[in-house]
Each structure stands twice: as structure tokens, then as C-alpha cells.
Write a protein that holds these residues in place. Structure first.
Motif, PDB file in Angstrom:
ATOM      1  N   ARG A 221      46.660   6.951 -59.218  1.00  0.00           N
ATOM      2  CA  ARG A 221      45.269   7.237 -59.613  1.00  0.00           C
ATOM      3  C   ARG A 221      44.617   7.966 -58.446  1.00  0.00           C
ATOM      4  O   ARG A 221      44.650   7.469 -57.314  1.00  0.00           O
ATOM      5  CB  ARG A 221      44.490   5.946 -59.896  1.00  0.00           C
TER       6      ARG A 221
ATOM      7  N   GLU B 120      41.966   8.084 -56.840  1.00  0.00           N
ATOM      8  CA  GLU B 120      40.731   7.328 -56.646  1.00  0.00           C
ATOM      9  C   GLU B 120      39.708   8.158 -55.875  1.00  0.00           C
ATOM     10  O   GLU B 120      40.063   8.862 -54.937  1.00  0.00           O
ATOM     11  CB  GLU B 120      41.018   6.050 -55.849  1.00  0.00           C
TER      12      GLU B 120
ATOM     13  N   ILE C 203      46.209  -0.322 -48.273  1.00  0.00           N
ATOM     14  CA  ILE C 203      46.854  -0.538 -49.564  1.00  0.00           C
ATOM     15  C   ILE C 203      45.960  -1.300 -50.542  1.00  0.00           C
ATOM     16  O   ILE C 203      46.336  -1.528 -51.681  1.00  0.00           O
ATOM     17  CB  ILE C 203      48.193  -1.295 -49.386  1.00  0.00           C
ATOM     18  N   LEU C 204      44.768  -1.664 -50.107  1.00  0.00           N
ATOM     19  CA  LEU C 204      43.866  -2.401 -51.001  1.00  0.00           C
ATOM     20  C   LEU C 204      43.446  -1.523 -52.177  1.00  0.00           C
ATOM     21  O   LEU C 204      43.417  -1.959 -53.326  1.00  0.00           O
ATOM     22  CB  LEU C 204      42.629  -2.850 -50.214  1.00  0.00           C
ATOM     23  N   ARG C 205      43.069  -0.298 -51.915  1.00  0.00           N
ATOM     24  CA  ARG C 205      42.788   0.659 -52.982  1.00  0.00           C
ATOM     25  C   ARG C 205      43.518   1.948 -52.656  1.00  0.00           C
ATOM     26  O   ARG C 205      43.030   2.783 -51.914  1.00  0.00           O
ATOM     27  CB  ARG C 205      41.279   0.910 -53.133  1.00  0.00           C
ATOM     28  N   GLY C 206      44.730   2.050 -53.168  1.00  0.00           N
ATOM     29  CA  GLY C 206      45.558   3.212 -52.889  1.00  0.00           C
ATOM     30  C   GLY C 206      45.452   4.240 -53.992  1.00  0.00           C
ATOM     31  O   GLY C 206      44.886   3.972 -55.059  1.00  0.00           O
TER      32      GLY C 206
ATOM     33  N   PHE D 110      50.131   3.027 -55.912  1.00  0.00           N
ATOM     34  CA  PHE D 110      50.185   1.578 -55.707  1.00  0.00           C
ATOM     35  C   PHE D 110      51.139   0.943 -56.714  1.00  0.00           C
ATOM     36  O   PHE D 110      51.498   1.567 -57.704  1.00  0.00           O
ATOM     37  CB  PHE D 110      48.788   0.944 -55.804  1.00  0.00           C
TER      38      PHE D 110
ATOM     39  N   MET E  39      51.941  -1.830 -59.459  1.00  0.00           N
ATOM     40  CA  MET E  39      51.288  -2.726 -60.413  1.00  0.00           C
ATOM     41  C   MET E  39      52.364  -3.389 -61.259  1.00  0.00           C
ATOM     42  O   MET E  39      53.400  -2.801 -61.531  1.00  0.00           O
ATOM     43  CB  MET E  39      50.362  -1.925 -61.338  1.00  0.00           C
TER      44      MET E  39
ATOM     45  N   GLU F  10      39.570  -7.392 -57.273  1.00  0.00           N
ATOM     46  CA  GLU F  10      40.289  -7.593 -58.534  1.00  0.00           C
ATOM     47  C   GLU F  10      41.792  -7.601 -58.273  1.00  0.00           C
ATOM     48  O   GLU F  10      42.353  -6.627 -57.779  1.00  0.00           O
ATOM     49  CB  GLU F  10      39.927  -6.481 -59.518  1.00  0.00           C
ATOM     50  N   ILE F  11      42.440  -8.721 -58.613  1.00  0.00           N
ATOM     51  CA  ILE F  11      43.894  -8.806 -58.428  1.00  0.00           C
ATOM     52  C   ILE F  11      44.638  -8.845 -59.759  1.00  0.00           C
ATOM     53  O   ILE F  11      45.829  -8.610 -59.815  1.00  0.00           O
ATOM     54  CB  ILE F  11      44.289 -10.038 -57.575  1.00  0.00           C
ATOM     55  N   GLY F  12      43.909  -9.144 -60.825  1.00  0.00           N
ATOM     56  CA  GLY F  12      44.553  -9.175 -62.129  1.00  0.00           C
ATOM     57  C   GLY F  12      43.533  -8.954 -63.225  1.00  0.00           C
ATOM     58  O   GLY F  12      42.329  -9.184 -63.031  1.00  0.00           O
ATOM     59  N   HIS F  13      44.028  -8.488 -64.346  1.00  0.00           N
ATOM     60  CA  HIS F  13      43.128  -8.197 -65.463  1.00  0.00           C
ATOM     61  C   HIS F  13      43.907  -8.441 -66.741  1.00  0.00           C
ATOM     62  O   HIS F  13      44.998  -7.899 -66.919  1.00  0.00           O
ATOM     63  CB  HIS F  13      42.688  -6.726 -65.366  1.00  0.00           C
TER      64      HIS F  13
ATOM     65  N   GLY G  36      47.516  -6.708 -66.309  1.00  0.00           N
ATOM     66  CA  GLY G  36      47.911  -6.080 -65.043  1.00  0.00           C
ATOM     67  C   GLY G  36      47.773  -7.019 -63.850  1.00  0.00           C
ATOM     68  O   GLY G  36      46.887  -7.872 -63.819  1.00  0.00           O
TER      69      GLY G  36
ATOM     70  N   GLY H  68      47.820  -6.456 -59.549  1.00  0.00           N
ATOM     71  CA  GLY H  68      47.904  -5.500 -58.446  1.00  0.00           C
ATOM     72  C   GLY H  68      48.886  -6.004 -57.396  1.00  0.00           C
ATOM     73  O   GLY H  68      48.514  -6.714 -56.468  1.00  0.00           O
TER      74      GLY H  68
ATOM     75  N   ARG I 181      48.393  -4.400 -53.941  1.00  0.00           N
ATOM     76  CA  ARG I 181      47.072  -4.847 -53.491  1.00  0.00           C
ATOM     77  C   ARG I 181      47.121  -6.300 -53.022  1.00  0.00           C
ATOM     78  O   ARG I 181      46.428  -6.684 -52.079  1.00  0.00           O
ATOM     79  CB  ARG I 181      46.058  -4.691 -54.630  1.00  0.00           C
TER      80      ARG I 181
HETATM   81  P1  ATP Z   1      39.500  -1.536 -59.839  1.00  0.00           P
HETATM   82  O1  ATP Z   1      38.294  -1.991 -60.606  1.00  0.00           O
HETATM   83  O2  ATP Z   1      39.746  -2.307 -58.587  1.00  0.00           O
HETATM   84  O3  ATP Z   1      39.545  -0.046 -59.652  1.00  0.00           O
HETATM   85  P2  ATP Z   1      40.877  -1.405 -62.320  1.00  0.00           P
HETATM   86  O4  ATP Z   1      40.057  -2.299 -63.166  1.00  0.00           O
HETATM   87  O5  ATP Z   1      40.721   0.053 -62.441  1.00  0.00           O
HETATM   88  O6  ATP Z   1      40.729  -1.852 -60.772  1.00  0.00           O
HETATM   89  P3  ATP Z   1      43.238  -2.064 -63.842  1.00  0.00           P
HETATM   90  O7  ATP Z   1      43.353  -0.828 -64.615  1.00  0.00           O
HETATM   91  O8  ATP Z   1      42.712  -3.281 -64.489  1.00  0.00           O
HETATM   92  O9  ATP Z   1      42.426  -1.762 -62.497  1.00  0.00           O
HETATM   93  O10 ATP Z   1      44.659  -2.331 -63.139  1.00  0.00           O
HETATM   94  C1  ATP Z   1      45.280  -3.614 -63.032  1.00  0.00           C
HETATM   95  C2  ATP Z   1      45.342  -4.070 -61.598  1.00  0.00           C
HETATM   96  O11 ATP Z   1      45.896  -3.081 -60.730  1.00  0.00           O
HETATM   97  C3  ATP Z   1      43.977  -4.364 -61.006  1.00  0.00           C
HETATM   98  O12 ATP Z   1      43.552  -5.652 -61.362  1.00  0.00           O
HETATM   99  C4  ATP Z   1      44.232  -4.217 -59.518  1.00  0.00           C
HETATM  100  O13 ATP Z   1      44.696  -5.429 -58.981  1.00  0.00           O
HETATM  101  C5  ATP Z   1      45.328  -3.183 -59.437  1.00  0.00           C
HETATM  102  N1  ATP Z   1      44.789  -1.875 -59.012  1.00  0.00           N
HETATM  103  C6  ATP Z   1      44.007  -1.052 -59.716  1.00  0.00           C
HETATM  104  N2  ATP Z   1      43.697   0.050 -59.021  1.00  0.00           N
HETATM  105  C7  ATP Z   1      44.317  -0.072 -57.820  1.00  0.00           C
HETATM  106  C8  ATP Z   1      44.404   0.752 -56.653  1.00  0.00           C
HETATM  107  N3  ATP Z   1      43.787   1.929 -56.598  1.00  0.00           N
HETATM  108  N4  ATP Z   1      45.122   0.313 -55.597  1.00  0.00           N
HETATM  109  C9  ATP Z   1      45.767  -0.872 -55.654  1.00  0.00           C
HETATM  110  N5  ATP Z   1      45.730  -1.686 -56.726  1.00  0.00           N
HETATM  111  C10 ATP Z   1      45.015  -1.307 -57.803  1.00  0.00           C
END
Ligand code: ATP
Ligand code: MG
Length: 595
Positions: free
Chosen positions: A157, A159, A166-169, A172, A174, A436-439, A471, A473, A476
Motif C-alpha cells: 500500500r 501509504e 515497520i509499524l506502518r510500512g 508489510f 499480513m 490496529e493489529i487485527g480487523h 486480517g 498485521g 506490524r
Molecule cells: P490502518 O487503519 O492502520 O491503516 P487498515 O484498516 O487499513 O489499517 P486493514 O485493511 O484492516 O488495515 O488490514 C488488516 C491489518 O493489516 C490491520 O489491522 C493492520 O494490523 C495491518 N496493516 C494495515 N496497513 C498496514 C501497514 N501499512 N503496515 C503494516 N501493517 C498494516
């Protein structure tokens, strides 16, 4: 004659002990210049990851071991709910994403590329499309269902703000899982199975987290929950009630509406000259100077003008009425109108609609001009407001909801504040930050409709499948664990993901001690513990510092005491040091490593 395959003689093959003298590892004394959050600083300083480009990281030996350990925990818990692992490509054709509209919707976040023939391709940000297509092509009967498929895969992505290593890469890892069911009950069961699997995963990883309702679902949105790791460096704000344990995304908080008030005895509304009162503050000052009553911003009704466009529709002007002491929270408003889009009304829109008198907009002109008017749930019948009279410098005092004006509905758009009552009535809300670690998501038929994923039902008629997506992360999580588990000296890995169970430091130059340390390493390895052996020609001080930075849960020191038959066991969590006899060392270290 070739020898037939058969069970060979079992040989105990112990893992090779990792020696720091040859390990591909360099620790850094200083924090990297671009790092702001502790996990980023420490993971780089301790040589776990290295930056290749913004939001793109390489995993070095120790980092890779943690990543793989997290993957293994995730894999075990996914298998336990019967999910099957597959692996899809990251390089994808445009077509399926065109079918669902996401080729366009993803905008700049999508990494797009062309192949040599000029065909559009993308690097997958998430894979609902591909899984839906795959199930459609492989399965054809109700007897095949239900099924849960997942992969642990690299996602892309672009971003807007890659952040914190690696927190927001932008690249990454998943774990994405997808469930396919014949009906809603099946989907609910798959959703709950995932919810429980996630709880087990995060418990094993020793992450402190909350589960929050992601959106209120007010507009018929499907059920979705997020797992947020508690962290001050998190980008998500959530609120919770400490008394009841209720937790929710700010977007999902439902306002507690007061009881309606009977109209009897409420004074008539009156228009007052209120010169120079375009703001709530000036209006409240005027009211307090004019009446014998202590007014506050919450006695005023502020009307914020926006425009809303439903999918495929035109922009429609809408008034949002909120108590004047609160701002409209655009994220809450966006979530409340989703999938419609919303924008603040522009100057040009105001100019085109002269009945909207900026600073003095009231419910009357909106009603008279057929403008949709949505109010905060606190604006119940019988509440009395100071609000605009639709002329410059004029306000109503005592305009009563339900008597003098009627809104077209309520909307959750006002900001949520610390101290607001929890929707469950058990106490006040306080806000906190999370990552956010999971959704988990009950998608329903959005994607199965797009790709017409039908199977032949029991009755002989086609059944459209219903889908969930889930999902985690994975990469992450490595940063999240480091974030929640460190001190000023360095990392402190939980046993479930530590690169090595034991960090054995040779801090004695005597031949006997060195030989003894190597033997101990072999014995620990034979006992099933993974061992990192610091056999470098460096001072004990340097080695101890590195051991603290690297963060293995148990540090064993073969030092001065060796001559007297003792070694030291240090607990990286508690900082406690115990001296044990060399003789019983394997048992003592094993016990310490098991925790
Ligand atoms: P965020 O709100 O943090 O951008 P997201 O809601 O877009 O996340 P999801 O599409 O729900 O992310 O992706 C599932 C999981 O993947 C997330 O819960 C998160 O833990 C992880 N994730 C999402 N974007 C990233 C990223 N850029 N880098 C690392 N991990 C990510
Ligand atoms: Mg999400």
C-alpha cells in the motif's frame, strides 16, 4: 536395486548454535535520525531491521526470527479453527479490482504498474477479489461449504504517511483470511471463530489490546470489530469505560440521548437582535449579558453545513445541528454517512444559496428551502435552543425542538469527549490511543455479488455465498510487541516470540570458562533451547549492553564466578539475577527459559 525408502535410524539433529562472532548483526549506539517511536529506534539499533526505502524494510537474522515466530503463532491458531493456508500472488491483474471498483477507489494508495505489453497490473493491498474468484472457480456445490482460506503474505500500500518503521510500512506482512458460507448463521459462526482465534493469538503474543466496535453500523453497515493494541504512539483513538470495560472506536460511539421534555410551560421562541455574534463564544457572551441566566455553549444549537453524495447520486446540501460547545468530528460524520461521501460546504455553495446566512443559520431557513436537517441525538423534543434566525445579527432564543422545528433525523457527528457517559450507562468515557493489529469483518455478499459466486444449493437452486474477511498485521505485530515490551536499555521479548530462548554471554577470558560456556551452550541446545552465544572478543561491558538491547528473555553469564563453580542467570523482565551451580546449570536455565 535402489534401496526402498523406509524409516531411517532416528538421529537427534540439534540446531546449530548461533555464535555472535559470525552472526550477521551490527548493533548501533545511536538512534536512527528518522526514528520517533521507541520500537522503531530499538529495532534498528538492535539490528533487527534495516530501511531500504521509506516504509520498506529488510529483515535481518534476529528480526526475521521474531517475524517467523509471530507467523507460527498465527498459523497454529488459524489451523485450530480449520482454516486452510494457501498463497496467492502479490502481483495481480487489474481486471478483478476493476470489477469491484477498487482499482479506482484505492486511489493513490495502490501500487500500479504495467507489464511489457502495456497491461495494467497492481501489487495487492488486500485480496478479497482473488479469494472470491478462486472459490467461484473451484467450488460448485453446497456440500463444499463452509470453507475458510488464509494466507500469510506480503501486501503493498502506498501509504500517504509511512511511519515508525515497520509499524506502518508500504510493504508489510499480513495474515488475511476469508470465510465462505451458505447463509448468515454460517458467516456469524466463522466470524466468532476468528474472533476467538485472534484473542488466543494476541494472548500468546502477550499483547495488551482491546476489541472495539469499528463503526456503529447506523447506516446498515456490516458487523466489524478491530483489535487495537494499547499504545501512546497509536494513531487510532478509542474510548472506553473503565467501570464496565466497554470500548469503541470514536466513530462507533452512540450518544446517550436525554429523555424528551414536555412542551407545557416552555416560553415562546423569540427573535433577538444579537449584533456581532457570529461565533458561539460571542453569542454566549451576549446571552449572559442580556438574560438573568448562566448560559453555556451547550445551550446553543450550531448548524454546520455540509454536502453529501450517495454512491451514484448528486451532491445534496445538508445541515448538521450540534450543541454549540461541540465540534463536528468529520471522521464520525464520514463513518455515519458511509458509503456516501461528505464535504464541508464551500464558499461557492454558500454564494449560490443566499438563504444560508453564515454565522446565523437556523433550522427555519433549512426547512423553508427543503434542505435536509440532521441533528445530534441530544436535540430531543422539548429541548430549548439559542440558534440562528437566518438573518445577519439575529438569533432565536427558546427555539424548541419538536415544537418550533423538526429535524429529518439524528446523526452521530458531534465530537466525543472524555467524561461523556458510556453508552452502557455504567460510567464516563475516557479516551486512549491504540494501534490496529487485527480487523474482522462480516462482508456479506459485496464480493460474491461482484463475481457471482454461487453454488448449487440443497434445493437444486443456486445459492449466493456470503463472505467474511479477517486480517492480522503480522509484521506490524513485531513493532507492536517491541513497543509494549521494552525499557530504556532495550527490547524485552516475550518468550513466545523471542529470537532465542537464551542469550549466553562469555564474560571470562579463562580457557576453562570459555570451554565450559561452549559446553553449556551445547547442553542447552540438546535440551531443546535455542541459544545465542556471545563468543565475541569484546569486553563484558559491551556484551552486557548488547544483551540488554537485543532483549532475549533469559541471559546466562559465564563470568568470574566460573572458577568457583557458578554461573549467573539474569531475567530480562524482572532484572533479577540468580547464581546457580555449574553442575545443575542446564536444569536451572531450562526452568528460567520456560518461565
Ligand atoms: P490502518 O487503519 O492502520 O491503516 P487498515 O484498516 O487499513 O489499517 P486493514 O485493511 O484492516 O488495515 O488490514 C488488516 C491489518 O493489516 C490491520 O489491522 C493492520 O494490523 C495491518 N496493516 C494495515 N496497513 C498496514 C501497514 N501499512 N503496515 C503494516 N501493517 C498494516
Ligand atoms: Mg482495518
Amino acid at each position: 536395486m535402489p534401496r526402498a525408502c523406509g524409516p531411517g535410524r532416528p538421529t537427534k539433529v540439534s540446531a546449530v548454535i548461533t555464535r555472535m562472532s559470525t552472526l550477521f548483526l551490527r548493533t548501533l549506539r545511536d538512534d536512527p535520525a528518522d526514528a520517533e517511536v521507541p520500537s522503531h529506534k530499538l529495532l534498528v539499533r538492535a539490528g533487527y531491521v534495516r530501511r531500504a526505502a521509506p516504509g520498506v524494510y529488510s529483515w535481518l537474522p534476529l528480526g526475521l526470527r521474531v517475524l517467523k515466530a509471530v507467523e507460527d503463532v498465527v498459523r497454529e491458531e488459524m489451523s485450530a479453527i480449520g482454516a486452510q493456508e494457501i498463497l496467492l500472488p502479490a502481483l495481480l491483474p487489474r481486471d478483478p479490482y476493476e470489477t469491484t471498483g477498487r482499482w479506482t477507489e484505492y486511489g493513490d494508495s495502490l501500487f500500479r504498474l504495467k507489464d511489457r505489453k502495456g497491461a495494467d497490473m497492481l501489487l495487492g493491498p488486500t485480496h478479497e477479489e482473488l479469494f472470491a474468484q478462486l472459490v467461484r472457480s473451484e467450488y460448485s456445490s453446497y456440500k463444499d461449504l463452509p470453507v475458510i482460506l488464509y494466507q500469510i503474505q506480503t501486501k503493498y500500500r502506498d501509504e500517504e504517511r509511512p511511519r515508525a518503521g515497520i509499524l506502518r510500512g508500504r510493504e508489510f506482512v499480513m495474515k488475511d483470511a476469508y470465510s465462505f458460507d451458505l447463509d448468515d448463521d454460517g458467516l456469524k459462526a466463522a466470524y466468532h471463530a476468528h474472533r476467538e482465534a485472534y484473542q488466543k493469538i494476541f494472548r500468546r503474543l502477550e499483547v495488551t489490546y482491546v476489541i472495539v466496535a469499528a463503526t456503529s453500523g447506523a447506516m446498515g453497515g456490516s458487523a466489524s470489530e478491530e483489535f487495537l493494541a494499547e499504545s501512546e504512539v497509536g494513531e487510532d483513538t478509542f474510548v472506553r469505560c473503565l467501570e464496565s470495560g466497554y470500548a469503541a472506536n470514536v466513530e462507533a460511539v452512540i450518544t446517550t440521548a436525554p429523555q424528551p421534555i414536555p412542551f407545557d410551560g416552555l416560553p415562546q421562541a423569540q427573535i433577538h437582535e444579537t449584533p456581532d455574534t457570529p461565533t458561539i463564544e460571542t453569542l454566549v457572551q451576549w446571552a449572559n449579558a442580556t438574560f438573568d441566566h448562566n448560559y453555556g455553549g451547550h445551550d446553543t444549537l450550531k448548524n454546520v453545513m455540509v454536502k453529501i453524495r450517495r454512491p451514484g447520486g448528486d451532491w445534496e446540501i445538508t445541515g448538521i445541528g450540534v450543541p454549540g460547545d461541540r465540534e463536528v468530528d468529520m471522521k464520525r460524520l464520514e463513518a455515519a454517512v458511509e458509503p456516501a461521501e461528505v464535504e464541508i460546504l464551500s464558499e461557492a455553495d454558500f454564494a449560490a444559496n443566499p438563504f444560508l446566512v453564515k454565522g446565523y443559520i437556523g433550522p427555519k431557513a433549512l426547512a423553508a428551502n427543503g434542505i435536509t436537517y440532521l441533528v445530534d441525538p441530544r436535540v430531543v423534543d422539548g429541548t430549548s435552543w439559542i440558534t440562528g434566525a437566518d438573518e445577519p445579527g439575529r438569533h432565536y432564543v427558546g427555539l424548541v425542538a419538536g415544537r418550533d422545528f423538526t429535524a429529518d433525523g439524528t446523526i452521530e457527528a458531534a465530537e466525543v469527549r472524555d467524561g461523556d457517559p458510556s453508552p452502557d450507562g455504567k460510567g464516563p468515557l475516557v479516551s486512549a490511543k491504540g494501534i490496529e493489529i487485527g480487523h474482522i469483518f462480516q462482508l456479506g455478499q459485496k464480493y460474491t455479488d461482484a463475481f457471482e459466486v454461487d453454488v448449487l444449493g440443497e434445493s437444486g437452486k443456486p445459492v449466493r455465498l456470503t463472505m467474511g474477511s479477517y486480517g492480522v498485521g503480522v509484521s506490524r505485530l513485531v513493532a507492536v510487541i517491541a513497543e509494549q515490551c521494552h525499557d530504556e536499555k532495550g527490547l524485552r521479548w516475550p518468550r513466545s516470540v523471542a529470537p532465542y530462548a537464551v542469550h549466553l554471554v562469555i564474560a571470562n577470558k579463562d580457557e576453562a570458562a570459555i570451554t565450559g560456556a561452549h559446553e553449556l551452550a551445547e547442553d542447552l541446545d540438546a535440551a531443546g533451547l535455542s541459544v545465542l552465544l556471545d563468543d565475541r572478543k569484546a569486553s563484558p561491558g559491551v556484551k552486557f549492553k548488547d544483551a540488554e538491547l537485543l532483549g532475549m528473555p533469559v541471559v546466562v553469564v559465564v563470568g568470574r564466578g566460573y572458577a568457583n563453580g557458578t554461573i549467573e542467570i539474569r531475567d530480562r523482565f524482572t532484572g533479577e539475577t540468580t547464581e546457580v551451580a555449574v553442575d545443575g546449570a542446564v536444569d536451572a536455565v531450562t526452568a528460567a527459559a520456560r518461565g
